[in-house]
Scaffold this active site. Structure first.
Site, PDB file in Angstrom:
ATOM      1  N   GLY A  77     117.002   8.556   7.116  1.00  0.00           N
ATOM      2  CA  GLY A  77     118.400   8.278   6.874  1.00  0.00           C
ATOM      3  C   GLY A  77     119.264   8.778   8.020  1.00  0.00           C
ATOM      4  O   GLY A  77     118.823   9.582   8.854  1.00  0.00           O
ATOM      5  N   CYS A  78     120.514   8.309   8.066  1.00  0.00           N
ATOM      6  CA  CYS A  78     121.409   8.668   9.167  1.00  0.00           C
ATOM      7  C   CYS A  78     121.759  10.167   9.121  1.00  0.00           C
ATOM      8  O   CYS A  78     121.586  10.887  10.109  1.00  0.00           O
ATOM      9  CB  CYS A  78     122.657   7.796   9.136  1.00  0.00           C
ATOM     10  SG  CYS A  78     123.460   7.683   7.520  1.00  0.00           S
ATOM     11  N   TYR A  79     122.228  10.644   7.964  1.00  0.00           N
ATOM     12  CA  TYR A  79     122.552  12.072   7.862  1.00  0.00           C
ATOM     13  C   TYR A  79     121.315  12.943   8.105  1.00  0.00           C
ATOM     14  O   TYR A  79     121.384  13.920   8.860  1.00  0.00           O
ATOM     15  CB  TYR A  79     123.136  12.403   6.485  1.00  0.00           C
ATOM     16  CG  TYR A  79     124.539  11.927   6.226  1.00  0.00           C
ATOM     17  CD1 TYR A  79     125.611  12.333   7.024  1.00  0.00           C
ATOM     18  CD2 TYR A  79     124.836  11.087   5.151  1.00  0.00           C
ATOM     19  CE1 TYR A  79     126.911  11.915   6.759  1.00  0.00           C
ATOM     20  CE2 TYR A  79     126.129  10.665   4.877  1.00  0.00           C
ATOM     21  CZ  TYR A  79     127.160  11.091   5.687  1.00  0.00           C
ATOM     22  OH  TYR A  79     128.451  10.687   5.419  1.00  0.00           O
ATOM     23  N   THR A  86     118.731  12.456   9.904  1.00  0.00           N
ATOM     24  CA  THR A  86     118.373  12.509  11.325  1.00  0.00           C
ATOM     25  C   THR A  86     119.222  13.542  12.057  1.00  0.00           C
ATOM     26  O   THR A  86     118.714  14.416  12.762  1.00  0.00           O
ATOM     27  CB  THR A  86     118.553  11.116  11.969  1.00  0.00           C
ATOM     28  OG1 THR A  86     117.643  10.207  11.345  1.00  0.00           O
ATOM     29  CG2 THR A  86     118.290  11.152  13.466  1.00  0.00           C
ATOM     30  N   ALA A  87     120.529  13.443  11.890  1.00  0.00           N
ATOM     31  CA  ALA A  87     121.418  14.383  12.578  1.00  0.00           C
ATOM     32  C   ALA A  87     121.192  15.813  12.092  1.00  0.00           C
ATOM     33  O   ALA A  87     121.172  16.763  12.885  1.00  0.00           O
ATOM     34  CB  ALA A  87     122.875  13.974  12.368  1.00  0.00           C
TER      35      ALA A  87
END
Lengths: 345, 345, 345, 345
Positions: free
Chosen positions: A148-150, A152-153
């Site tokens: 997911g995007c969150y 990953t960060a």
């Protein structure tokens, strides 16, 4: 080599097309959208007029397998769980951008997604595609659960410190902020221009489905079960994610030491850039690119470490990392097709 | 009654003019701007053409005192410290919007502002103008140190829980986000449109001058010295501040109980609105108004309380609270001139 | 081949670096910025950290000529006129992105730019770099006057109809709108975030320096002296130009006929896309790319043609067209380094 | 006096509530929304929590008439035509914000709105509520057809010059730009944040339903049938309309003379502000207020007049003008409830 893209009218699919267009070894074989099958691509996306225009196809696993070497599923959670098994049976490699194969625990999936989980057999085959952390497993995977995007960060920003014993593992707080494209192209009042412009909004407090995904990775990497506080905010911009993360340190270390730790941890990783002391990244500095930039600051007054991690949610947070994983799966340079500089301003 | 406004070409002064324009008992007597003295107001601000247009004056404390009943100083830190003593000598009431009279400790001021502090005698006379918390002291004050924008949102959101013994006072983390108008009208690359639009940026990590101000108030209200973690972010919007705040709870309490605690704490306060459980405020919901809206969430997994507090940085975070304080000083209803509904969308 | 870039801390230079980074035959040899010589690039532009980082050099025409094959001048008008002659003397090819060599008439330059014109000898050598219209002259040019952003969008949108005798040449009205990056990185109240966000503003009515440039091209192409009405507006977005243009038709023709005329006119041009009837381009549909998209509509009620032309002001309106011209000068495919798809959303 | 508002969950209704909240003689009696009857207002609009909160009612003309003195219909075109006759029968005054009663010709309505027109008897009773132009008719009207947002900005900007014989009536071109709130709260891809942010888009070329409305007013005021060219654009901002308008002059006049003409024309009108020569209004300069600001420029090279007219589309373009009309109908000062200064920045 040829890629098929399923879920062809969402922002994930569009970004895959943009990036594959510049890939030296990969090309888009076909784009599938059951809801718009038969329509030309440029009817939904005039920016592609005259470029990669082609009719959208229907989902047919055998035809896909015959004519392609890899499938990217840019379908929503709940849809991928149904399509992936059909594709896997044909033997074609799959990279799934949804959340359906990320959580090893089906109970967790049901709790957080409030939906029936995928078949457990396929979940077990899936490799979590956090490219910098699991490159070896990714190289031999048949199915990638693209992060997911969150997550990953967040995980790229936390893992280095968690692999030391310098942080209190119970102290992790992640204050996350995202641009609106993360919510996709589906209509909703929370993506309605006049509601979001000139507005900052927190959402899904304590209930975001990315919480168990982040906890799973952090627990794996630290070797200890980790529970986090995670708050998500919608920022009036299209692209970009920032995670501002707080950890209490067990001992007194300097910002310089933490910067060195991170720089060393990621020293052979093309897409993670650790900023020097005093330099904190902004989301625009990775816009349109596959980079994850990380800034670090130790506050000696509170003995807390602040980690700031930024990505473009549609690139490193979705389509870019999917291609990075495909590159690893095919044994190519992981940067293939991903060497664009950030677009600034 | 007549108000003089010093610092007449900044956003704080403009907002004072807008609000006083609707005040039943107060009117703008004159506007002072040494840098633009002699020019008409509408040359800098065409939106005021034909309305409250008048020439900008020079700073002259005696003329000001003769013709006005109160002075609002919308001057930067470092300027107010020089002007306020001259005005105070004439006996006129002063409300200072800068940071010059907020910190009781001159050492702290020098450390965080990197500038010489105001004369200590005047600092001692100043009352910190957090209207909901110090109304009695404000009523009789001769000089108000009007709170900073971040401190207003942060302290109103934290004080109720700190007055109980339910939170770990060492655990406070404030993740703050602001629109760009907070940086004022002075030109800078960090307020340059193409750099800020479609961008999210953290700044001044661990070094923001509002840190000691927040700590002073929280320490006073809790009766214990408090050190906070405080991170500020610039959001691509003009107005609005959100503080997302995290505290570890000493015991297990429910969101409902916290909502009740806050609702009760602010029950007679017109400008603080506590949202019911499950309802989290967004910055747009207070845009253009003097409200501070607060949402609350207890995460039972981590036993942390998340408080989300939003204000319009130019109203409750500056000009609006200044007028609210003036209302208290003159014995008027504190809502006078401030009863505008938020402008939405 | 190696390119030198002069004016290295502006948005034009940054965009040249981004595009050349993907060019198959061209690389950035050095970047010159007199004002920041000695500094590393990434101090001004952290998004380039670790990528093309190098110290900024001083302007020295002979060193530049020795080590490079072409020079791009991303310097402001008034600076290029001084530097180009020194570079031309060394024999190196020059592409100038400023307005200094675009107008053949020095009187016009003085009138509209209110500044001394370049040496007339060099003006005479300059070829106007509107790539689709003057490709043959560009191929053999030593000095390219790269077109302005508005003139590129306006002239590409108008030339096809002007080469027929179907439009009243005295009737041309160009209502132009631009994102804020067109104003560059220099600080100004008209690029100050809080002044521009949520605002639409017209500027330089009847006095924009692009007026004589557009008139020169249109007069050349139509064979008749043309005077236009031209109004520019600042739109709250970073990139993008739209020209909405109105012409009275001499005879009754259909939208379909005009679409056919334009499609035929640009049939071998890679970067101009004519939309079919009923389809009008938006600026986002060319964002980050070198395309100029054109939509057409004939209003039978008024017998007027409306032409809508959009570009990315920093790509086709500046750096992209500069590289397209370099490609022509070196005999390469004009698409080299420019085949990125628009970035959407 | 009490006002009922029908169509209570749209942006028009919300803005009526905001403005009436500050009205000295008018208050909101009830708000009707058939689709959300029974819900509390603040469920849809948390910014009103604890302020004017009340349950939304069902439409019942007799109850409305019994308890109120005036009705504002903020319902869409096609709905008002059905509700107004039922309300009119009870004798209550009506101000309709939709397009249903603006066009005198039912044929025109059917052509442009593609929908059945309202009963002709009611159309005949309706007075077009352009407050500055038709104040006498408005004072005695039973039903006001409140003008559209674009027509308000366009006609106020054009009427003064059309009442002279100095302009070519066949030459009128209106290039109109609007913020996104004009499209309302209904979900649509053209109001979807990621599609609109950082984008500029033209829409409805030659087919916007405000064309016949503008032509009707201009024809009435000039005494000659007028056909216009009218293009609308969507600008990435929430509020604000700008019309940039072009007319060919029959004779040579100066900007100064035109400014004098306009200033004189509107000399007793509180809400129209004519800017001096060289000063062009921006949309932000009327944000949140009922002003229409007009800038003027004669280009002596082309002998064309450019008129730039700006309003807040939700205030002077909708709810504000509706209240201004109500003020006229009740014989109050037309500024009642509308004296807010523009909110800046």
């Amino acid at each position: 080599m040829k890629a098929a893209i399923i879920g062809g009218t969402g922002y994930g699919a569009i970004e895959l097309i943009r990036l594959i267009h510049q890939h030296p070894y990969l090309e888009v074989g076909s784009v599938v959208s059951n809801s718009q099958a038969g329509n030309n691509f440029s009817e939904s996306y005039p920016h592609l007029s005259g470029l990669t225009d082609q009719p959208l196809g229907k989902f047919d696993p055998e035809t896909i397998a015959e004519n392609h070497d890899i499938v990217f599923l840019a379908t929503p959670s709940g849809v991928s769980s149904k399509l992936v098994p059909q594709l896997m049976e044909t033997g074609i490699k799959c990279v799934d951008l949804s959340g359906d194969f990320r959580l090893r625990s089906s109970e967790q999936y049901e709790t957080w997604y409030r939906r029936r989980p995928a078949n457990h057999e396929y979940i077990q085959q899936a490799v979590y595609g956090l490219s910098e952390i699991y490159p070896e497993q990714i190289k031999t995977a048949a199915l990638i659960a693209n992060p997911g995007c969150y997550p990953t960060a967040a995980t790229l920003g936390l893992i280095p410190i968690l692999t030391t014993n310098q942080a209190d593992l119970a102290s992790i707080i992640i204050d996350a902020k995202s641009g609106v494209s993360g919510a996709g192209r589906g209509l909703s009042l929370t993506s309605h221009y006049a509601e979001i412009n000139e507005n900052l909004k927190a959402y899904k407090l304590g209930s975001h489905q990315h919480i168990p995904e982040i906890e799973q990775v952090l627990s794996d990497e630290s070797g200890t079960p980790i529970t986090i506080s995670f708050t998500t905010h919608l920022v009036p911009m299209t692209r970009g994610i920032m995670c501002t993360m707080y950890l209490t340190l067990n001992e007194s270390i300097s910002t310089k030491e933490v910067v060195d730790l991170y720089t060393n941890f990621y020293k052979n990783k093309s897409f993670v850039r650790i900023r020097p002391e005093g330099n904190i990244p902004a989301t625009k500095e990775v816009h349109g690119s596959n980079y994850c930039d990380i800034g670090l600051h130790v506050d000696s007054r509170t003995n807390r470490l602040t980690v700031i991690s930024v990505i473009d949610n549609l690139v490193k947070g979705a389509a870019g990392q999917a291609i990075q994983n495909a590159n690893l799966m095919f044994g190519w340079d992981e940067r293939s097709g991903l060497n664009q500089l950030p677009i600034y301003p």
